[in-house]
Write a protein that holds these residues in place. Sequence first.
Motif, PDB file in Angstrom:
ATOM      1  N   ASP A   1       0.814  -1.221   0.000  1.00 44.49           N
ATOM      2  CA  ASP A   1       0.000   0.000   0.000  1.00 44.49           C
ATOM      3  C   ASP A   1       0.849   1.274   0.000  1.00 44.49           C
ATOM      4  O   ASP A   1       0.543   2.234  -0.722  1.00 44.49           O
ATOM      5  N   ASP A   2       1.913   1.265   0.826  1.00 48.44           N
ATOM      6  CA  ASP A   2       2.710   2.496   0.940  1.00 48.44           C
ATOM      7  C   ASP A   2       3.399   2.844  -0.378  1.00 48.44           C
ATOM      8  O   ASP A   2       3.448   4.017  -0.778  1.00 48.44           O
TER       9      ASP A   2
ATOM     10  N   ALA B   1       2.725   6.158  -2.628  1.00 49.63           N
ATOM     11  CA  ALA B   1       3.850   7.026  -3.027  1.00 49.63           C
ATOM     12  C   ALA B   1       3.820   7.274  -4.541  1.00 49.63           C
ATOM     13  O   ALA B   1       4.044   8.403  -4.999  1.00 49.63           O
ATOM     14  N   ILE B   2       3.507   6.227  -5.319  1.00 52.37           N
ATOM     15  CA  ILE B   2       3.434   6.400  -6.787  1.00 52.37           C
ATOM     16  C   ILE B   2       2.311   7.379  -7.139  1.00 52.37           C
ATOM     17  O   ILE B   2       2.489   8.306  -7.932  1.00 52.37           O
ATOM     18  N   LEU B   3       1.150   7.182  -6.506  1.00 58.07           N
ATOM     19  CA  LEU B   3      -0.004   8.033  -6.841  1.00 58.07           C
ATOM     20  C   LEU B   3       0.233   9.480  -6.436  1.00 58.07           C
ATOM     21  O   LEU B   3      -0.033  10.408  -7.221  1.00 58.07           O
ATOM     22  N   THR B   4       0.706   9.686  -5.222  1.00 54.45           N
ATOM     23  CA  THR B   4       0.903  11.068  -4.776  1.00 54.45           C
ATOM     24  C   THR B   4       2.006  11.734  -5.612  1.00 54.45           C
ATOM     25  O   THR B   4       1.918  12.922  -5.928  1.00 54.45           O
TER      26      THR B   4
ATOM     27  N   GLY C   1       0.562  13.285  -8.452  1.00 55.21           N
ATOM     28  CA  GLY C   1      -0.343  14.409  -8.210  1.00 55.21           C
ATOM     29  C   GLY C   1      -1.688  14.048  -7.608  1.00 55.21           C
ATOM     30  O   GLY C   1      -2.546  14.917  -7.435  1.00 55.21           O
ATOM     31  N   VAL C   2      -1.904  12.744  -7.296  1.00 55.13           N
ATOM     32  CA  VAL C   2      -3.177  12.355  -6.676  1.00 55.13           C
ATOM     33  C   VAL C   2      -3.155  12.803  -5.211  1.00 55.13           C
ATOM     34  O   VAL C   2      -2.157  12.577  -4.517  1.00 55.13           O
ATOM     35  N   PRO C   3      -4.221  13.439  -4.709  1.00 61.77           N
ATOM     36  CA  PRO C   3      -4.229  13.853  -3.294  1.00 61.77           C
ATOM     37  C   PRO C   3      -4.031  12.640  -2.365  1.00 61.77           C
ATOM     38  O   PRO C   3      -4.521  11.544  -2.656  1.00 61.77           O
ATOM     39  N   GLN C   4      -3.325  12.885  -1.250  1.00 67.03           N
ATOM     40  CA  GLN C   4      -2.980  11.809  -0.302  1.00 67.03           C
ATOM     41  C   GLN C   4      -4.206  11.015   0.155  1.00 67.03           C
ATOM     42  O   GLN C   4      -4.178   9.780   0.183  1.00 67.03           O
ATOM     43  N   ASP C   5      -5.314  11.704   0.505  1.00 69.11           N
ATOM     44  CA  ASP C   5      -6.462  10.962   1.040  1.00 69.11           C
ATOM     45  C   ASP C   5      -7.113  10.089  -0.031  1.00 69.11           C
ATOM     46  O   ASP C   5      -7.537   8.971   0.244  1.00 69.11           O
TER      47      ASP C   5
END
Length: 279
Positions: free
Chosen positions: A216-217, A221-224, A227-231
């Motif tokens: 998951d982590d 990290a890839i998504l954020t 530019g994807v918001p953390q939540d």
Amino acid sequence: MSGAILVLGATGNVGRPLVEALLARGERVKAASRTGKAVDGAEGVVFDFADPATFASAFAGVDRAFVMLPTGSTDPVGRLLPVIAAAAERKVKVVLLSVFGVDADDSIPYRQLELALERSGTAFVILRPNWFADNFHTFWKAGLDHGRIALPAAEGKSSFIDARDIAESAAAALASHSFDGKAYNLTGPEALGYADAAAILAAAVGKPVAYTPIDDDAFVAILTGAGVPQDYARFLASIFHPVREGWTAAVSDGVETLTGKPPRSLATYAQDNAARLKA
Ligand SMILES: NC(=O)c1ccc[n+]([C@@H]2O[C@H](COP(=O)([O-])OP(=O)(O)OC[C@H]3O[C@@H](n4cnc5c(N)ncnc54)[C@H](OP(=O)(O)O)[C@@H]3O)[C@@H](O)[C@H]2O)c1
């Protein structure tokens, strides 16, 4: 049924083919989005979940509505309860786009929304689609471009569904009374792991694609990083838990019950969307 059909999210993955399917059936469609632009010849109407002042003109002349939450929101109850209330007040039938598996527990927000719709007194049909095949040319496209799909799915399988089959199922539910008061699980025809999916996509795009299971982590990290918001990244990671548990591998006959046709395979999705997958 003589009124128009309001389609929320009409320029989205499900909404656009739904507008097309309804027009092909000869229905009158009001295509709703924040811009209110016309879609494939259907009248456009401005609608914003965040602005209830847009609801009345959107619902004018409507007797059925396709209600969905756009990607990016994690609050189905807060966003959609006011829309369901607006529909119920006007005796508008609601075809609700929910999510596969939410009936496992009444505390799940989407299930709470389903229950509120059931209690609202208006006619309804609930559709619960599994993971969209279309995610491969949207959410997972950047990975595909690099020949590597990295997800926290472990070896879990999913019966991926083509958005066109969701749209055609919704069109059938909107056009007939036969399915009212019921909920349908919508899946593709077979359960596939992401390694199987990568092989199918590789054949369609004509280059190697591998699947790498990650935790998951690493996924967040890839998504954020993209530019994807953390939540929202955390939310996306959390919904892979049912995949790892094998709960998304079930195959249902919902599409065939609603449309009279079997659902499209992932290979058909990949062939038909090869240009988008390669772009
Ligand atoms: N992807 C999956 O694997 C999967 C699986 C199961 C269930 N689902 C469910 O499917 C839904 C997403 O469906 P989708 O992919 O068809 O949606 P989508 O393509 O993300 O929807 C985008 C549409 O919503 C409109 N929109 C965006 N923000 C809006 C706002 N504030 N007010 C009104 N309209 C707005 C957009 O037009 P404008 O931007 O012009 O307003 C566009 O028409 C989600 O509820 C998700 O939980 C998805």
